[in-house]
Design a protein around this motif. Sequence first.
Motif, PDB file in Angstrom:
ATOM      1  N   LYS A  77       7.215   3.967  -5.120  1.00  0.00           N
ATOM      2  CA  LYS A  77       5.734   4.632  -6.063  1.00  0.00           C
ATOM      3  C   LYS A  77       4.291   4.214  -5.020  1.00  0.00           C
ATOM      4  O   LYS A  77       3.208   4.962  -5.969  1.00  0.00           O
ATOM      5  CB  LYS A  77       5.319   4.068  -7.743  1.00  0.00           C
ATOM      6  N   LEU A  78       4.208   2.903  -4.767  1.00  0.00           N
ATOM      7  CA  LEU A  78       3.112   2.388  -3.963  1.00  0.00           C
ATOM      8  C   LEU A  78       2.736   4.244  -3.586  1.00  0.00           C
ATOM      9  O   LEU A  78       3.142   4.262  -2.205  1.00  0.00           O
ATOM     10  CB  LEU A  78       3.367   1.608  -3.281  1.00  0.00           C
ATOM     11  N   GLN A  79       1.473   4.108  -2.417  1.00  0.00           N
ATOM     12  CA  GLN A  79       0.706   5.326  -1.682  1.00  0.00           C
ATOM     13  C   GLN A  79       0.418   3.875  -0.832  1.00  0.00           C
ATOM     14  O   GLN A  79       0.717   2.906  -0.132  1.00  0.00           O
ATOM     15  CB  GLN A  79      -0.447   5.135  -2.537  1.00  0.00           C
ATOM     16  N   GLY A  80       0.185   4.798   0.839  1.00  0.00           N
ATOM     17  CA  GLY A  80       0.538   4.026   1.775  1.00  0.00           C
ATOM     18  C   GLY A  80      -0.935   2.948   2.255  1.00  0.00           C
ATOM     19  O   GLY A  80      -1.479   3.508   1.285  1.00  0.00           O
ATOM     20  N   CYS A  81      -0.706   1.924   2.841  1.00  0.00           N
ATOM     21  CA  CYS A  81      -2.193   1.105   2.870  1.00  0.00           C
ATOM     22  C   CYS A  81      -2.660   1.630   3.875  1.00  0.00           C
ATOM     23  O   CYS A  81      -1.615   1.711   5.275  1.00  0.00           O
ATOM     24  CB  CYS A  81      -1.547  -0.096   3.288  1.00  0.00           C
ATOM     25  N   GLY A  82      -3.409   1.847   4.249  1.00  0.00           N
ATOM     26  CA  GLY A  82      -4.025   2.232   5.724  1.00  0.00           C
ATOM     27  C   GLY A  82      -5.109   1.030   5.983  1.00  0.00           C
ATOM     28  O   GLY A  82      -4.284  -0.117   5.755  1.00  0.00           O
ATOM     29  N   THR A  83      -5.706   1.955   7.557  1.00  0.00           N
ATOM     30  CA  THR A  83      -6.402   0.380   7.919  1.00  0.00           C
ATOM     31  C   THR A  83      -7.534  -0.072   7.130  1.00  0.00           C
ATOM     32  O   THR A  83      -7.348  -2.040   8.019  1.00  0.00           O
ATOM     33  CB  THR A  83      -7.190   1.620   9.086  1.00  0.00           C
ATOM     34  N   ALA A  84      -8.483   0.109   5.723  1.00  0.00           N
ATOM     35  CA  ALA A  84      -9.320  -0.778   5.352  1.00  0.00           C
ATOM     36  C   ALA A  84      -7.929  -1.482   4.577  1.00  0.00           C
ATOM     37  O   ALA A  84      -8.680  -2.622   4.649  1.00  0.00           O
ATOM     38  CB  ALA A  84     -10.061  -0.037   4.500  1.00  0.00           C
ATOM     39  N   CYS A  85      -6.867  -0.944   4.081  1.00  0.00           N
ATOM     40  CA  CYS A  85      -5.742  -1.939   3.365  1.00  0.00           C
ATOM     41  C   CYS A  85      -5.281  -3.655   4.465  1.00  0.00           C
ATOM     42  O   CYS A  85      -5.056  -4.596   3.230  1.00  0.00           O
ATOM     43  CB  CYS A  85      -5.028  -0.937   2.832  1.00  0.00           C
ATOM     44  N   GLU A  86      -4.672  -3.084   5.203  1.00  0.00           N
ATOM     45  CA  GLU A  86      -4.563  -3.758   6.369  1.00  0.00           C
ATOM     46  C   GLU A  86      -5.801  -4.668   6.766  1.00  0.00           C
ATOM     47  O   GLU A  86      -4.948  -5.884   7.521  1.00  0.00           O
ATOM     48  CB  GLU A  86      -4.243  -3.007   7.668  1.00  0.00           C
ATOM     49  N   GLY A  87      -7.249  -4.421   7.391  1.00  0.00           N
ATOM     50  CA  GLY A  87      -8.124  -4.922   6.989  1.00  0.00           C
ATOM     51  C   GLY A  87      -8.663  -5.935   5.443  1.00  0.00           C
ATOM     52  O   GLY A  87      -8.174  -7.828   6.515  1.00  0.00           O
ATOM     53  N   LEU A  88      -7.482  -6.331   4.555  1.00  0.00           N
ATOM     54  CA  LEU A  88      -7.959  -7.079   3.582  1.00  0.00           C
ATOM     55  C   LEU A  88      -7.177  -7.787   3.938  1.00  0.00           C
ATOM     56  O   LEU A  88      -7.468  -8.933   3.054  1.00  0.00           O
ATOM     57  CB  LEU A  88      -8.140  -5.981   2.363  1.00  0.00           C
ATOM     58  N   PHE A  89      -5.781  -7.125   4.307  1.00  0.00           N
ATOM     59  CA  PHE A  89      -4.832  -8.507   4.618  1.00  0.00           C
ATOM     60  C   PHE A  89      -5.552  -9.623   5.217  1.00  0.00           C
ATOM     61  O   PHE A  89      -4.821 -10.889   5.143  1.00  0.00           O
ATOM     62  CB  PHE A  89      -3.587  -8.105   4.949  1.00  0.00           C
TER      63      PHE A  89
END
Length: 527
Positions: free
Chosen positions: A139-151
Motif C-alpha cells: 500500500k505504500l506510495q513510492g519514495c521520491g528524491t526528497a524522501c531519499e534525502g531525508l534518509f
Amino acid sequence: MDTESTYSGYSYYSGRSRGSHRHGERSRDRHKSRSKDSRSEKSVTINTPPAEPLLGDSSVRGEQVQDDNWGETTTAITGTSEHSLSQEDIVRITKDLEDSVGLDCRRYFTLTLAVILGLLVFLTPLAFLVLPHLLWPEKLQGCGTACEGLFISVAFKLLILLLAVWALFFRPPRAGLPRVFVFRALLAVLVVLFVLSYWLFYGVRILDSQDENYQGIVQYAVSLVDALLFIHYLAIVLLELRQLQTCFSVCVTRSTDGETRHYNLGQLSIQRAALAILENYYSDFPVHNPALLSASKSRAAKHLAGLKVYNVDGPGNNATAGMAHSQSRAMIAAAAHRRDASHNELYYEEAGHERRVRKRKARLVVAVEEAFTHIKRMQEEEQKKAPGDVMDPREAAQAIFPSMARALQKYLRTTKQQHCHSMESIQQHLAFCITNNMTPKAFLESYLTPGPTLQYSRDHWLARHWTLISEASVTSGLRDGSIFLLKCVDFSLVVTCKKIPYIQMSEEYIDPKSHKFVLRLQSETSV
C-alpha cells in the motif's frame, strides 16, 4: 625471692615459714606456667609485605616518644605463627565486601537502565521507518528524491546524537552519591515521556490506519530525531553550562589540624558540591598526619596533669583544719606556677624539635648528594663497559639505598612521616629519579615537604567512603550560610558556604586636559 633470703639469713625456720616457702614456690611455678601459656598464645609473627611502612606501626600514632635508635636496640620475641587475623579484621573485611558489592550492584543497575533507555531512543526512529515496509508494503506510495534525502538526514543526525550521548552520559562515574541527580533523572523522565508520546501517536495515526504516504512517515521520524537533539542540548545546558558561573565561595576546614582551603562553585546541589570539594581535597590538601596530632595531645595532657599531695605523717595523725587549708593553698599556688611556666616548656620543646629536624635534614641532604654523586660516577664507568653489563635504574637504586637509608629513617621518624612512606615506595621513587636524571633536591622534595594525598599510595588514603551530614536536603541547591560536613574515618571536613556578593561598578570620566601641570621656577630652589 623473699623466702629464699630469709632461709639463708636464719639457722632455723618454723613450720609456718616452711609452708610459706612451699606456697611461694608453688605460686612462682604457677606464675611461670601462666606466663608461658600467655606467651605461647599472644606471640605471633606477622609477615610484613613489601609495601609496609619503613619504620613500623608502633610509632605511627606517636603516643609515646621513642628513641632514635629503637629499631637497632630492640629485641622482639616471636613464635612460629605465620598468619594472624583478629575478629576486628574479619568484621572490617566483611563490611568492605558488603559495601563493595552494594556499590557495584547500584552502579550496574544504573548503567543497565541507561543502556535500555539509549537503545529505546535510537531504535525508535528506525522502527518508524521499517514497520510500514513489514506490515503493509503493497500500500505504500513510492519514495521520491526528497524522501531519499531525508534518509541521509536521519542517518547523520542519529550518528551525531550517538556521539553526543556517548560524550555526555557514558563517562566513567566519579563517585557514588547518596541521592539521585535531579536534573539527570528529570531528563530521563522527559525522554521516556517524549518517546512514549511519539509511539502513541504513531500507533493511532499510522499503524491503525496503515498510512500510505511514506514520505510523511519519514518526515515524522525526522521530527523525532530533531526533538531528541534539542533534548540533548537541554541536557548540556542543565548538566554542564549551568554550573560554570561561580555563585558561591565555600570554606573547607579539616576538623583535626584546621587546614583550610577556599573554592568557588556554581549553582550546584549539596551532594554535587560535596563531590567537587572531595575531588579538590585529594589534590590540594596536604596528607592527614595523625601522628602529629597525637603528639600535641600527649604534650597537652602532660601540661594539664594535676599535682598529688601526700600525707607524710600517715593517716593516723589528726591533721588540723589549718594544716589542710595550708596544703590546699600550696597546691593551688603550685598549680598556678606550673601553668605560668608551661609556655616556657612548650617553647623549649618546640625549639629542640626544630633543632633536631634541621640536624636530621642536613645529614639526609649530605647522604643523598653523596649517593647521587656515586650513581653518576657509576654511570660514567658503566658506559665504558659492554652493553650487557650496564645496571638498570632499579638495580642502581637498590645499590645506593643503604647509604641513605639510616639518615632517611631518622628524618622521617623525627618529622612523624614514617607511616606515609614505605621502603618499596622510596626505592621506586629513587629509581624514577635516576631514570629521568633528576637532581638530589628533586628526590628529597617528596620527603622534606608534605605533599597532597594523591602523592602517596592508595593504601595510605584513609577511606574511599565519605558520609555527608547536612540539615538541609542533599538534593537542594547551595545557599548563603549553608553548612554541611563530610565525615571520614579519623576526621571530617566542615564546609561553610557564602554567596558571592553582587558587584556594582560605576564609571567616572576623567578629562584628558586635567592632566596638565605648571612648573613654577624660583630663584631660591635648585631647579
